[in-house]
Design a protein around this motif. Structure first.
Motif, short mmCIF file in Angstrom:
data_model
loop_
_atom_site.label_atom_id
_atom_site.label_comp_id
_atom_site.label_asym_id
_atom_site.label_seq_id
_atom_site.Cartn_x
_atom_site.Cartn_y
_atom_site.Cartn_z
N MET A 168 -17.47 63.22 18.53
CA MET A 168 -16.40 62.33 18.13
C MET A 168 -16.60 61.86 16.69
N ALA A 169 -15.55 61.90 15.89
CA ALA A 169 -15.65 61.56 14.48
C ALA A 169 -15.79 60.06 14.29
N ILE A 170 -16.63 59.68 13.33
CA ILE A 170 -16.76 58.30 12.89
C ILE A 170 -16.40 58.28 11.41
N ASP A 171 -15.32 57.59 11.07
CA ASP A 171 -14.83 57.61 9.70
C ASP A 171 -15.38 56.48 8.85
N GLY A 172 -15.82 55.41 9.48
CA GLY A 172 -16.31 54.26 8.72
C GLY A 172 -16.94 53.23 9.63
N VAL A 173 -17.22 52.06 9.08
CA VAL A 173 -17.99 51.04 9.81
C VAL A 173 -17.13 49.94 10.41
N LYS A 174 -15.83 49.98 10.21
CA LYS A 174 -14.97 48.96 10.78
C LYS A 174 -15.01 49.03 12.31
N ILE A 175 -14.57 47.98 12.96
CA ILE A 175 -14.59 47.95 14.43
C ILE A 175 -13.73 49.09 14.99
N ILE A 176 -12.58 49.32 14.39
CA ILE A 176 -11.73 50.44 14.81
C ILE A 176 -11.73 51.47 13.69
N ASP A 177 -12.73 52.34 13.72
CA ASP A 177 -12.89 53.30 12.62
C ASP A 177 -13.54 54.59 13.11
N SER A 178 -13.29 54.91 14.37
CA SER A 178 -13.84 56.15 14.94
C SER A 178 -12.90 56.64 16.02
N ASP A 179 -13.04 57.89 16.42
CA ASP A 179 -12.18 58.45 17.46
C ASP A 179 -12.24 57.63 18.74
N ASP A 180 -13.45 57.28 19.17
CA ASP A 180 -13.61 56.50 20.39
C ASP A 180 -12.93 55.14 20.28
N ALA A 181 -13.15 54.46 19.18
CA ALA A 181 -12.58 53.12 19.00
C ALA A 181 -11.05 53.19 18.95
N TYR A 182 -10.52 54.19 18.26
CA TYR A 182 -9.06 54.34 18.22
C TYR A 182 -8.50 54.62 19.61
N ASP A 183 -9.19 55.47 20.38
CA ASP A 183 -8.73 55.78 21.74
C ASP A 183 -8.66 54.52 22.58
N ILE A 184 -9.70 53.71 22.52
CA ILE A 184 -9.76 52.48 23.30
C ILE A 184 -8.66 51.51 22.85
N TYR A 185 -8.61 51.25 21.55
CA TYR A 185 -7.67 50.26 21.03
C TYR A 185 -6.22 50.68 21.27
N ASN A 186 -5.89 51.90 20.92
CA ASN A 186 -4.49 52.35 21.05
C ASN A 186 -4.04 52.38 22.49
#
Length: 268
Positions: free
Chosen positions: A1-19
């Motif tokens: 899974m890609a991690i684009d940066g250090v923000k709380i919503i800044d990776s594939d997993d985080a985007y999946d959860i948030y969206n």
């Protein structure tokens, strides 16, 4: 899974959860069901220290944003934050741990109080019916040719309808029938034992609606189990045409006769 940066919503997993949480909340899904579904995903997402941090902070942030962060999830996120940013962030960038810690500190301040402006549920919209159903075979009228496609996936939600449409690799001078579709070929690849379609036009409800004068249902089929290997946004007839005629030199794929992968003709 890609991690684009250090923000709380800044990776594939985080985007999946948030969206998923925000979109289902807006769709009117019960918040407790949304929480339950995502808590059941913990073992799938928390594969190491880094992804455990991403999972719990993204979960807490999403629920805080919709105004439904409960004490248990807040406390778990605070426990993760209190340990400090995972040293595994250094594998992304040598300065990432320090930057990530700033993001965690900000999140800690946010979730310890109620969100003063939580995301609101939109007003219920009038229910819309999809133009086509999963498996529908459709003829496409171009300027001087006809193509054939079928609905390979369909997502119907209260605020959104999305169509994935896979094109057969054929252009002909006359209006096609279901037999023409069955006797056509389609772009694919094989991954282990999985059959993957390498053709896909992805339309929203509005854009596909504008093309209805050029589209006509000619039948309905069921293919053997498959998945989608290409997800290409589309909004015009040209997208269909390009998908039918693209070359394997540009996008590596094989072709297979549809007659070999069809399981059943449901409507003719």
């Amino acid at each position: 899974m890609a991690i684009d940066g250090v923000k709380i919503i800044d990776s594939d997993d985080a985007y999946d959860i948030y969206n998923d949480i925000v979109e289902r909340y807006k769709d009117g899904i019960d918040v407790e069901l949304i929480k339950k579904d995502w808590l059941n995903e913990e073992s799938n997402f928390c594969t190491d220290e880094l992804y455990t941090e991403i999972y719990w902070t993204a979960l807490a942030y999403a629920l805080w944003n919709i105004g439904h962060l409960d004490e248990d999830i807040k406390n778990k996120a605070m426990e993760i934050i209190s340990k400090g940013a995972s040293k595994l962030w250094n594998e992304i960038d040598e300065r990432a741990v320090k930057a990530r810690q700033k993001a965690l500190n900000k999140l800690a301040l946010q979730i310890q109080s109620e969100n003063p402006r939580p995301i609101k549920k939109p007003k219920p919209q009038k229910r819309r019916e999809p133009y086509f159903e999963l498996g529908d075979v459709i003829s496409i009228k171009f300027e001087d040719k006809y193509g054939i496609c079928f609905v390979s996936d369909l997502e119907v939600r209260p605020r959104k309808i999305e169509y994935h449409i896979a094109c057969a690799r054929t252009l002909q001078d006359f209006e096609p029938t279901i037999d023409d579709f069955v006797n056509s070929s389609i772009a694919y690849k094989k991954m282990n034992t999985e059959f993957v379609l390498e053709t896909d036009c992805w339309f929203n409800h509005k854009d596909l609606g504008e093309l209805l004068p050029y589209l006509k249902k000619i039948g309905r089929i069921k293919l053997k189990p498959y998945s989608l290997g290409v997800l290409s946004p589309a909004d015009s007839l040209e997208n269909f045409y390009d998908d039918i005629t693209n070359k394997s030199e540009l996008w590596p794929f094989k072709t297979i006769e549809i007659s070999e992968i069809i399981e059943e003709i449901l409507e003719n």
